[in-house]
Write a protein that holds these residues in place. Structure first.
Motif, PDB file in Angstrom:
ATOM      1  N   GLU A   1      11.707  16.173  56.264  1.00 40.61           N
ATOM      2  CA  GLU A   1      12.648  15.235  55.629  1.00 40.61           C
ATOM      3  C   GLU A   1      13.257  15.853  54.370  1.00 40.61           C
ATOM      4  O   GLU A   1      14.474  15.800  54.152  1.00 40.61           O
ATOM      5  CB  GLU A   1      11.934  13.937  55.271  1.00 40.61           C
ATOM      6  N   PHE A   2      12.412  16.469  53.542  1.00 41.36           N
ATOM      7  CA  PHE A   2      12.909  17.071  52.296  1.00 41.36           C
ATOM      8  C   PHE A   2      13.872  18.218  52.585  1.00 41.36           C
ATOM      9  O   PHE A   2      14.925  18.333  51.951  1.00 41.36           O
ATOM     10  CB  PHE A   2      11.745  17.581  51.446  1.00 41.36           C
ATOM     11  N   VAL A   3      13.510  19.064  53.524  1.00 37.15           N
ATOM     12  CA  VAL A   3      14.367  20.199  53.866  1.00 37.15           C
ATOM     13  C   VAL A   3      15.687  19.714  54.460  1.00 37.15           C
ATOM     14  O   VAL A   3      16.762  20.241  54.130  1.00 37.15           O
ATOM     15  CB  VAL A   3      13.632  21.152  54.833  1.00 37.15           C
TER      16      VAL A   3
ATOM     17  N   ILE B   1      18.535  27.367  54.592  1.00 36.00           N
ATOM     18  CA  ILE B   1      18.276  27.541  53.160  1.00 36.00           C
ATOM     19  C   ILE B   1      17.851  28.989  52.907  1.00 36.00           C
ATOM     20  O   ILE B   1      16.994  29.529  53.609  1.00 36.00           O
ATOM     21  CB  ILE B   1      17.181  26.563  52.699  1.00 36.00           C
ATOM     22  N   ASP B   2      18.458  29.613  51.910  1.00 43.88           N
ATOM     23  CA  ASP B   2      18.141  31.011  51.605  1.00 43.88           C
ATOM     24  C   ASP B   2      16.660  31.197  51.284  1.00 43.88           C
ATOM     25  O   ASP B   2      15.987  32.070  51.830  1.00 43.88           O
ATOM     26  CB  ASP B   2      18.969  31.503  50.406  1.00 43.88           C
TER      27      ASP B   2
ATOM     28  N   LEU C   1       5.946  25.930  57.219  1.00 37.54           N
ATOM     29  CA  LEU C   1       7.055  26.714  56.693  1.00 37.54           C
ATOM     30  C   LEU C   1       7.397  27.871  57.623  1.00 37.54           C
ATOM     31  O   LEU C   1       8.576  28.195  57.827  1.00 37.54           O
ATOM     32  CB  LEU C   1       6.715  27.225  55.292  1.00 37.54           C
ATOM     33  N   ASP C   2       6.382  28.500  58.200  1.00 36.70           N
ATOM     34  CA  ASP C   2       6.627  29.559  59.190  1.00 36.70           C
ATOM     35  C   ASP C   2       7.451  29.015  60.358  1.00 36.70           C
ATOM     36  O   ASP C   2       8.381  29.677  60.843  1.00 36.70           O
ATOM     37  CB  ASP C   2       5.306  30.118  59.723  1.00 36.70           C
TER      38      ASP C   2
ATOM     39  N   LEU D   1      15.110  27.927  57.425  1.00 34.42           N
ATOM     40  CA  LEU D   1      14.845  28.690  56.202  1.00 34.42           C
ATOM     41  C   LEU D   1      14.975  30.175  56.519  1.00 34.42           C
ATOM     42  O   LEU D   1      14.526  30.629  57.581  1.00 34.42           O
ATOM     43  CB  LEU D   1      13.417  28.441  55.694  1.00 34.42           C
ATOM     44  N   ARG D   2      15.553  30.929  55.589  1.00 35.30           N
ATOM     45  CA  ARG D   2      15.502  32.392  55.719  1.00 35.30           C
ATOM     46  C   ARG D   2      14.138  32.894  55.240  1.00 35.30           C
ATOM     47  O   ARG D   2      13.493  33.680  55.902  1.00 35.30           O
ATOM     48  CB  ARG D   2      16.635  33.040  54.925  1.00 35.30           C
TER      49      ARG D   2
END
Length: 327
Positions: A101-103, A115-116, A137-138, A146-147
């Protein structure tokens, strides 16, 4: 501007970059047009890395940076943070549903599909002992959301623990003349792991600019007025956890050793850049003139060994007993 490789990302980031907490909120009144002028001036002077968070002005600074990136294309990297939107900080809140949700919200604010650099935003210490969080996160990296990812920490202990996770690319930590402990062990270990260091609160909430006095006043919505004892968030984020009067005393002695061709702010920033583990310092700026002053520190001469020793002596005299073992 001088540039430094950020961890294993391959990015060459400006040694003086831009922290956008102040243009989001809780630093007194800000004007978006003036904030954008400061951001644009920073880009003109070679800044290519900007740090923000989803809670800075409830997304305000993320949206300003999205506008900036529209103007200058792919020349800049934007790092944001997630986790502080929780009603209260608890380790179990860093779960897949909440992080997604936050991302998702940050992706929308930043007007991007990826997102960088996402950083966990000073989560509870327990989170660093929860490998499943880093697994989430992975997964987001694999999904293309995410990068890269990293962490923002309050404590050296948390930074050291974060280094155990192989895909952590950066550690953001308070590091300045008043908070020197990260240089004792964390920096050495970060270099071994090829993890970038982002030095936040580099001017100790403005204290190290040398512009404050005993009777300096701060507005009610400025964390320097309401968070000195940690009423809203970790007290170490405000004046580095140093009480106001002691900070003023230490700054008066620092003024005596500040090189004549530097402002106090530039002296404080140049001190940070003397540590090769630091990828960049991320001072804030609400006006173009502040950005110019900060950025000029990148091209100033190295501090002498004597000045570095004198700075450490002032830290040992005034500051170490108050902060060194806490963070």
């Amino acid at each position: 501007m001088e540039y430094c490789t950020l961890g294993r990302t391959g990015w060459k980031v400006s040694e003086i970059s831009f922290g956008s907490w102040a243009i989001g909120g809780t630093w007194g009144e800000v004007d978006d047009s003036e904030s954008l002028a400061a951001l644009r001036r920073a880009v003109e002077l070679g800044v290519n890395f900007f740090d923000t968070a989803d809670v800075y002005g409830d997304g305000r600074s993320e949206r300003l940076l999205a506008r900036l990136k529209r103007e200058c294309g792919e020349e800049i990297h934007i790092a944001t943070k997630a986790g502080r939107r929780l009603d209260h900080q608890y380790a179990e809140g860093y779960n897949r549903a909440n992080l997604e949700e936050f991302v998702g919200r940050s992706l929308k604010n930043l007007e991007t599909d990826c997102i960088d650099l996402l950083q966990l935003h000073c989560p509870p210490t327990e989170v660093f002992y929860m490998p499943e969080v880093f697994g989430i996160l992975d997964d987001m990296v694999q999904q293309g959301k995410l990068r890269y990812y990293g962490v923002s920490v309050e404590k050296v202990e948390e930074g050291l623990k974060a280094l155990e996770y192989p895909n952590v690319q950066t550690i953001q930590v308070i590091f300045n003349i008043f908070r020197q402990r990260p240089a004792d062990l964390l920096f050495e270990q970060a270099k071994k792991h090829q993890v970038g260091i982002l030095a936040r609160v580099p001017l100790s909430s403005g204290m190290l600019t040398g512009k404050f006095k005993k009777d300096s006043a701060f507005s009610k919505d400025d964390h320097r007025a309401f968070n000195r004892e940690g009423a809203a968030f970790d007290r170490g984020e405000t004046f580095s956890g140093v009480d106001y009067e002691t900070g003023l005393q230490a700054v008066e002695e620092l003024k005596q050793i500040c090189p004549k061709d530097m402002s106090m702010a530039q002296f404080a920033l140049r001190w940070i850049l003397m540590f090769d583990a630091v990828s960049c310092a991320i001072p804030g700026a609400k006006r173009p003139s502040q950005a110019e002053e900060n950025i000029a520190a990148a091209n100033m001469p190295a501090l002498s060994k004597e000045t570095m020793q004198q700075t450490r002596a002032i830290y040992e005299k005034y500051i170490r007993p108050l902060v060194h073992q806490y963070w």
